[in-house]
Motif scaffolding. Structure first.
Motif, PDB file in Angstrom:
ATOM      1  N   MET A 168       0.841  -1.535   0.088  1.00  0.00           N
ATOM      2  CA  MET A 168      -0.044   0.053   0.049  1.00  0.00           C
ATOM      3  C   MET A 168       0.852   1.183  -0.067  1.00  0.00           C
ATOM      4  N   ARG A 169       2.078   1.217  -0.626  1.00  0.00           N
ATOM      5  CA  ARG A 169       2.895   2.561  -0.497  1.00  0.00           C
ATOM      6  C   ARG A 169       2.048   3.695  -1.236  1.00  0.00           C
ATOM      7  N   GLY A 170       2.180   4.708  -0.704  1.00  0.00           N
ATOM      8  CA  GLY A 170       1.792   5.844  -1.207  1.00  0.00           C
ATOM      9  C   GLY A 170       0.470   6.290  -1.248  1.00  0.00           C
ATOM     10  N   GLY A 224       9.547  -5.266  15.101  1.00  0.00           N
ATOM     11  CA  GLY A 224       9.913  -5.756  13.830  1.00  0.00           C
ATOM     12  C   GLY A 224      11.305  -5.360  13.244  1.00  0.00           C
ATOM     13  N   PRO A 225      12.099  -6.150  12.707  1.00  0.00           N
ATOM     14  CA  PRO A 225      13.301  -5.732  12.222  1.00  0.00           C
ATOM     15  C   PRO A 225      13.474  -4.725  11.084  1.00  0.00           C
ATOM     16  N   LEU A 226      12.271  -4.820  10.198  1.00  0.00           N
ATOM     17  CA  LEU A 226      12.257  -3.768   9.166  1.00  0.00           C
ATOM     18  C   LEU A 226      11.841  -2.504   9.715  1.00  0.00           C
ATOM     19  N   HIS A 227      11.155  -2.353  10.612  1.00  0.00           N
ATOM     20  CA  HIS A 227      10.950  -1.017  11.504  1.00  0.00           C
ATOM     21  C   HIS A 227      11.986  -0.602  12.562  1.00  0.00           C
ATOM     22  N   GLY A 228      11.315  -0.510  13.884  1.00  0.00           N
ATOM     23  CA  GLY A 228      12.186   0.026  14.838  1.00  0.00           C
ATOM     24  C   GLY A 228      13.315  -1.113  15.506  1.00  0.00           C
ATOM     25  N   LEU A 229      13.076  -2.149  15.218  1.00  0.00           N
ATOM     26  CA  LEU A 229      14.316  -3.081  15.660  1.00  0.00           C
ATOM     27  C   LEU A 229      15.425  -2.831  14.622  1.00  0.00           C
ATOM     28  N   THR A 263      27.248  -9.178   3.005  1.00  0.00           N
ATOM     29  CA  THR A 263      25.590  -9.277   3.737  1.00  0.00           C
ATOM     30  C   THR A 263      24.830  -9.448   2.598  1.00  0.00           C
ATOM     31  N   LEU A 264      24.700  -8.692   1.629  1.00  0.00           N
ATOM     32  CA  LEU A 264      23.718  -8.574   0.496  1.00  0.00           C
ATOM     33  C   LEU A 264      23.659  -9.962  -0.144  1.00  0.00           C
ATOM     34  N   ALA A 265      25.095 -10.473  -0.412  1.00  0.00           N
ATOM     35  CA  ALA A 265      24.912 -11.976  -0.900  1.00  0.00           C
ATOM     36  C   ALA A 265      24.339 -12.929  -0.147  1.00  0.00           C
ATOM     37  N   VAL A 325      19.187  -7.538   4.542  1.00  0.00           N
ATOM     38  CA  VAL A 325      19.259  -6.533   4.189  1.00  0.00           C
ATOM     39  C   VAL A 325      20.521  -5.712   4.904  1.00  0.00           C
ATOM     40  N   VAL A 326      20.806  -4.431   4.421  1.00  0.00           N
ATOM     41  CA  VAL A 326      21.916  -3.616   5.235  1.00  0.00           C
ATOM     42  C   VAL A 326      20.839  -2.707   6.190  1.00  0.00           C
ATOM     43  N   PRO A 327      21.106  -3.033   7.432  1.00  0.00           N
ATOM     44  CA  PRO A 327      20.296  -2.362   8.143  1.00  0.00           C
ATOM     45  C   PRO A 327      20.526  -0.919   8.592  1.00  0.00           C
ATOM     46  N   GLY A 328      19.518  -0.090   8.689  1.00  0.00           N
ATOM     47  CA  GLY A 328      19.583   1.277   8.761  1.00  0.00           C
ATOM     48  C   GLY A 328      19.390   2.001   7.401  1.00  0.00           C
ATOM     49  N   TYR A 329      19.658   1.393   6.394  1.00  0.00           N
ATOM     50  CA  TYR A 329      19.555   2.047   5.020  1.00  0.00           C
ATOM     51  C   TYR A 329      18.460   1.750   4.251  1.00  0.00           C
ATOM     52  N   GLY A 330      17.675   2.661   3.400  1.00  0.00           N
ATOM     53  CA  GLY A 330      16.443   2.216   2.898  1.00  0.00           C
ATOM     54  C   GLY A 330      15.273   2.881   3.500  1.00  0.00           C
ATOM     55  N   HIS A 331      14.321   3.184   2.805  1.00  0.00           N
ATOM     56  CA  HIS A 331      13.115   3.614   3.453  1.00  0.00           C
ATOM     57  C   HIS A 331      11.813   3.561   2.656  1.00  0.00           C
ATOM     58  N   ILE A 382      16.565  -0.891  -5.371  1.00  0.00           N
ATOM     59  CA  ILE A 382      16.472  -0.273  -4.085  1.00  0.00           C
ATOM     60  C   ILE A 382      16.064   1.224  -4.326  1.00  0.00           C
ATOM     61  N   LYS A 383      14.758   1.565  -3.885  1.00  0.00           N
ATOM     62  CA  LYS A 383      14.301   2.874  -4.232  1.00  0.00           C
ATOM     63  C   LYS A 383      15.078   3.941  -3.268  1.00  0.00           C
ATOM     64  N   ASN A 384      15.621   3.677  -2.230  1.00  0.00           N
ATOM     65  CA  ASN A 384      16.309   4.701  -1.372  1.00  0.00           C
ATOM     66  C   ASN A 384      17.507   4.130  -0.744  1.00  0.00           C
ATOM     67  N   PRO A 392      20.809   6.599   4.257  1.00  0.00           N
ATOM     68  CA  PRO A 392      20.553   6.052   5.691  1.00  0.00           C
ATOM     69  C   PRO A 392      19.443   6.614   6.330  1.00  0.00           C
ATOM     70  N   ASN A 393      18.651   5.768   7.118  1.00  0.00           N
ATOM     71  CA  ASN A 393      17.539   6.324   7.965  1.00  0.00           C
ATOM     72  C   ASN A 393      17.709   6.491   9.333  1.00  0.00           C
ATOM     73  N   VAL A 394      16.939   6.910  10.099  1.00  0.00           N
ATOM     74  CA  VAL A 394      17.250   7.127  11.420  1.00  0.00           C
ATOM     75  C   VAL A 394      17.936   6.228  12.332  1.00  0.00           C
ATOM     76  N   ASP A 395      17.780   4.939  12.127  1.00  0.00           N
ATOM     77  CA  ASP A 395      18.558   3.709  12.714  1.00  0.00           C
ATOM     78  C   ASP A 395      20.175   3.713  12.269  1.00  0.00           C
ATOM     79  N   ALA A 396      20.332   4.203  11.559  1.00  0.00           N
ATOM     80  CA  ALA A 396      21.892   4.024  10.949  1.00  0.00           C
ATOM     81  C   ALA A 396      22.847   4.631  12.005  1.00  0.00           C
ATOM     82  N   LEU A 408      14.095   2.378  23.763  1.00  0.00           N
ATOM     83  CA  LEU A 408      14.089   3.980  23.633  1.00  0.00           C
ATOM     84  C   LEU A 408      13.288   4.348  22.584  1.00  0.00           C
ATOM     85  N   PHE A 409      13.315   3.869  21.369  1.00  0.00           N
ATOM     86  CA  PHE A 409      12.431   4.378  20.252  1.00  0.00           C
ATOM     87  C   PHE A 409      10.981   4.218  20.647  1.00  0.00           C
ATOM     88  N   GLY A 410      10.571   3.329  21.370  1.00  0.00           N
ATOM     89  CA  GLY A 410       9.150   3.054  21.652  1.00  0.00           C
ATOM     90  C   GLY A 410       8.777   4.177  22.682  1.00  0.00           C
TER      91      GLY A 410
HETATM   92  N1  CMX Z   1      19.502  -3.580   1.959  1.00  0.00           N
HETATM   93  C1  CMX Z   1      18.977  -4.714   1.129  1.00  0.00           C
HETATM   94  N2  CMX Z   1      17.897  -4.581   0.423  1.00  0.00           N
HETATM   95  C2  CMX Z   1      17.204  -3.568   0.358  1.00  0.00           C
HETATM   96  C3  CMX Z   1      17.305  -2.469   1.453  1.00  0.00           C
HETATM   97  C4  CMX Z   1      18.571  -2.353   2.367  1.00  0.00           C
HETATM   98  N3  CMX Z   1      18.679  -1.479   3.042  1.00  0.00           N
HETATM   99  N4  CMX Z   1      16.557  -1.550   1.493  1.00  0.00           N
HETATM  100  C5  CMX Z   1      15.508  -2.279   0.376  1.00  0.00           C
HETATM  101  N5  CMX Z   1      15.918  -3.365   0.024  1.00  0.00           N
HETATM  102  C6  CMX Z   1      15.224  -4.219  -0.944  1.00  0.00           C
HETATM  103  C7  CMX Z   1      14.139  -4.671  -0.616  1.00  0.00           C
HETATM  104  O1  CMX Z   1      14.205  -5.712   0.346  1.00  0.00           O
HETATM  105  C8  CMX Z   1      13.211  -5.082  -1.817  1.00  0.00           C
HETATM  106  O2  CMX Z   1      13.722  -6.427  -2.400  1.00  0.00           O
HETATM  107  P1  CMX Z   1      12.828  -7.485  -2.852  1.00  0.00           P
HETATM  108  O3  CMX Z   1      12.635  -6.640  -4.318  1.00  0.00           O
HETATM  109  O4  CMX Z   1      13.860  -8.753  -3.100  1.00  0.00           O
HETATM  110  O5  CMX Z   1      11.766  -7.637  -1.948  1.00  0.00           O
HETATM  111  C9  CMX Z   1      13.748  -4.218  -2.703  1.00  0.00           C
HETATM  112  O6  CMX Z   1      14.947  -3.407  -2.259  1.00  0.00           O
HETATM  113  C10 CMX Z   1      12.870  -3.172  -2.858  1.00  0.00           C
HETATM  114  O7  CMX Z   1      12.611  -2.338  -1.695  1.00  0.00           O
HETATM  115  P2  CMX Z   1      12.173  -0.721  -1.503  1.00  0.00           P
HETATM  116  O8  CMX Z   1      10.829  -0.521  -2.552  1.00  0.00           O
HETATM  117  O9  CMX Z   1      13.452  -0.087  -1.786  1.00  0.00           O
HETATM  118  O10 CMX Z   1      11.906  -0.517   0.042  1.00  0.00           O
HETATM  119  P3  CMX Z   1      10.596  -0.826   0.877  1.00  0.00           P
HETATM  120  O11 CMX Z   1       9.851   0.195   0.727  1.00  0.00           O
HETATM  121  O12 CMX Z   1      10.068  -2.337   0.436  1.00  0.00           O
HETATM  122  O13 CMX Z   1      11.275  -1.279   2.388  1.00  0.00           O
HETATM  123  C11 CMX Z   1      12.721  -0.869   4.329  1.00  0.00           C
HETATM  124  C12 CMX Z   1      11.783  -0.096   3.203  1.00  0.00           C
HETATM  125  C13 CMX Z   1      13.000   0.250   5.143  1.00  0.00           C
HETATM  126  C14 CMX Z   1      11.711  -1.940   4.983  1.00  0.00           C
HETATM  127  C15 CMX Z   1      13.840  -1.424   3.603  1.00  0.00           C
HETATM  128  O14 CMX Z   1      14.366  -0.290   3.036  1.00  0.00           O
HETATM  129  C16 CMX Z   1      14.764  -2.128   4.289  1.00  0.00           C
HETATM  130  O15 CMX Z   1      14.696  -3.151   4.702  1.00  0.00           O
HETATM  131  N6  CMX Z   1      15.758  -1.550   5.107  1.00  0.00           N
HETATM  132  C17 CMX Z   1      16.723  -2.077   6.055  1.00  0.00           C
HETATM  133  C18 CMX Z   1      16.056  -2.320   7.538  1.00  0.00           C
HETATM  134  C19 CMX Z   1      15.918  -0.758   7.889  1.00  0.00           C
HETATM  135  O16 CMX Z   1      16.819  -0.089   8.242  1.00  0.00           O
HETATM  136  N7  CMX Z   1      14.522  -0.760   8.484  1.00  0.00           N
HETATM  137  C20 CMX Z   1      14.333   0.634   9.341  1.00  0.00           C
HETATM  138  C21 CMX Z   1      13.466   1.699   8.490  1.00  0.00           C
HETATM  139  C22 CMX Z   1      13.289   2.969   9.358  1.00  0.00           C
HETATM  140  C23 CMX Z   1      12.426   2.843  10.698  1.00  0.00           C
HETATM  141  O17 CMX Z   1      11.065   2.257  10.443  1.00  0.00           O
HETATM  142  O18 CMX Z   1      12.844   2.641  11.794  1.00  0.00           O
END
Ligand code: CMX
Length: 434
Positions: free
Chosen positions: A43-45, A268-273, A306-308, A312-318, A365-367, A370-374, A394-396
């Motif tokens: 449901m993005r956007g 959850g690890p994709l969010h605050g964790l 890590t990617l291989a 995911v690379v934690p702290g990056y993407g949004h 990868i659309k973004n 780094p996000n806040v967690d990096a 702390l985040f909570g």
């Molecule tokens: N490392 C590796 N791959 C990544 C990535 C990253 N940091 N960010 C996005 N991707 C991948 C996605 O897993 C997805 O792969 P698949 O098509 O194989 O499923 C692809 O790139 C497209 O994803 P996206 O449209 O760019 O990003 P989403 O909106 O789906 O997801 C997020 C956003 C945050 C979940 C994702 O960027 C991610 O997993 N980041 C790492 C975890 C993280 O830092 N989360 C914290 C976010 C901030 C917060 O809420 O606190």
């Protein structure tokens, strides 16, 4: 009626009328359309919920009631001798759309201090959990254990009018926010410091007192906590924790039930964790490379590994942001000002130079930024706070400010039960002639 509640009541009367008119006169106006990709892809956007406390722009980042983070740092009151805004001021702003005065913020610190007494039964509920229970699980259990104090639930049971929902939601939110640092610090001291608890200090502000109860007396750390608790407070309504609170609250679940639900989303690890995952990943990096001063090439290889391995690379993407997160930038600026020669902070900065290029090169990868967690973990480690599986608590504590201010508004405006339409795969196939 207290001064903040009175302001909230007055503003809510105006806003409720405004919303009623908007709905009556324009309810058929088309704003957005939905495509198949959005239905399949989380449901993005889709513009489909009302949330006034903050708003997120993909390029510019978060604005709280119209103010950016640097603007808040300049305008919100600070603690005496403090360098960072007080989160109390941000709560005030989010609730009544007004930058508070020093006096108003002092009143709020004092009010929360008065409301911060936690029943023994809550500590007993936490103590009943095994010591290796994740701190986020302990945190939600603590919130649930406090639910028996919900005034909303009690009044609803007595048969309250819907016109009074805002009033009791305000009371529950104020009580809950006041108590969160006490239970959160209890969880930390119980889990990592052999249960040697530190009493609350009613002379301190909400964030400074939380830092003290955690066991950190350093003034810079207190300032870091005030900044941390401010910048994590809200990120508009669509993120998983905020949306969960809003959704659960829409069933007229009280503030305790709604916040606990949202905290489970934050865990959850994709969010605050992700804030714990980042520092865990950096510690593993140091261990694997055998150095706290890795070269950029070593970092590049570690990221690619890590990617291989399918992670995911934690702290990056949004999901929304398309530029470096201003919450990352605020923390970087704090480190530049107050922290010198720290290897972990340096690794965070070096990663900022190499990760975006690698993630950007993958294409999907659309973004890549780094996000806040990096950044947050490296700052905490600098002050000796290394127990990273506590970081999401702390985040909570911070996130409660935004989602509870918004929940007060949900009830004041009389927003509806949330109930979007789901569709089946068969339906989608039919629509697109698949
Ligand atoms: N490392 C590796 N791959 C990544 C990535 C990253 N940091 N960010 C996005 N991707 C991948 C996605 O897993 C997805 O792969 P698949 O098509 O194989 O499923 C692809 O790139 C497209 O994803 P996206 O449209 O760019 O990003 P989403 O909106 O789906 O997801 C997020 C956003 C945050 C979940 C994702 O960027 C991610 O997993 N980041 C790492 C975890 C993280 O830092 N989360 C914290 C976010 C901030 C917060 O809420 O606190």
């Amino acid at each position: 009626m207290d001064q903040l509640k009175e302001k909230f009541r007055k503003l809510a009367e105006v806003k409720k009328e405004e919303l009623k008119r908007l709905n009556k006169e324009f309810s058929e106006v088309q704003i957005d359309t939905v495509n198949v990709g959005q239905i399949i892809g989380g449901m993005r956007g889709i513009e489909a919920m009302l949330w006034d406390t903050s708003s997120l722009d993909a390029d510019e980042g978060i604005r709280f009631r119209g103010y950016s983070i640097p603007e808040l740092q300049a305008k919100l009151p600070k603690a005496e001798g403090g360098t960072e805004p007080l989160p109390e001021g941000l709560f005030w702003l989010m609730l009544v759309d007004e930058i508070p005065t020093e006096e108003e913020v002092k009143w709020l610190s004092n009010e929360w201090s008065k409301r911060s007494i936690v029943n023994d039964s809550v500590f007993k509920a936490i103590d009943a959990l095994s010591i290796d229970t994740h701190p986020m699980t302990q945190f939600t259990v603590a919130i649930m254990a406090m639910q028996s104090n919900s005034i909303f639930a009690a009044k609803y049971d007595e048969g309250m009018s819907k016109n009074d929902y805002w009033d009791v939601m305000y009371e529950d939110s104020m009580n809950l926010i006041a108590k969160l640092p006490v239970v959160a610090a209890y969880i930390y001291r119980r889990t990592f410091h052999a249960g040697k608890h530190i009493p609350s200090d009613s002379n301190l502000d909400w964030g400074g007192n939380y830092a003290k109860m955690l066991g950190y007396e350093n003034e810079d750390f207190k300032n870091l906590m005030r900044l941390y608790l401010t910048i994590h407070a809200d990120h508009e309504g669509g993120n998983a924790s905020a949306h969960t609170v809003h959704l659960v609250g829409s069933t007229l679940s009280d503030a305790y039930l709604s916040l606990a639900a949202g905290m489970n989303a934050l865990a959850g690890p994709l969010h605050g964790l992700a804030n714990q995952e980042v520092i865990k990943w950096i510690f593993e990096l140091i261990e694997e490379l055998g150095t706290t001063k890795p070269s950029k090439d070593q970092l590049r290889k570690y990221i690619n590994d890590t990617l291989a391995s399918g992670k995911v690379v934690p702290g990056y993407g949004h999901a929304v942001l398309r530029k470096p997160d201003p919450r990352f930038t605020a923390q970087k600026l704090f480190a530049e000002q107050f922290i010198k020669n720290d290897d972990i902070v340096q690794i965070v900065w070096d990663l900022f130079e190499v990760v975006p290029e690698i993630l950007g090169g993958i294409g999907k990868i659309k973004n890549p930024w780094p996000n806040v967690d990096a950044h947050s973990g490296a700052l905490l480690v600098h002050y000796g706070f290394k127990e990273y599986n506590y970081y999401t608590v702390l985040f909570g504590v911070s996130r409660a400010l935004g989602v509870l201010a918004a929940l007060c508004w949900d009830r004041a405006l009389g927003l509806s039960l949330e109930r979007p339409k789901s569709v089946t795969t068969e339906y989608l196939k039919k629509v697109v002639n698949f």
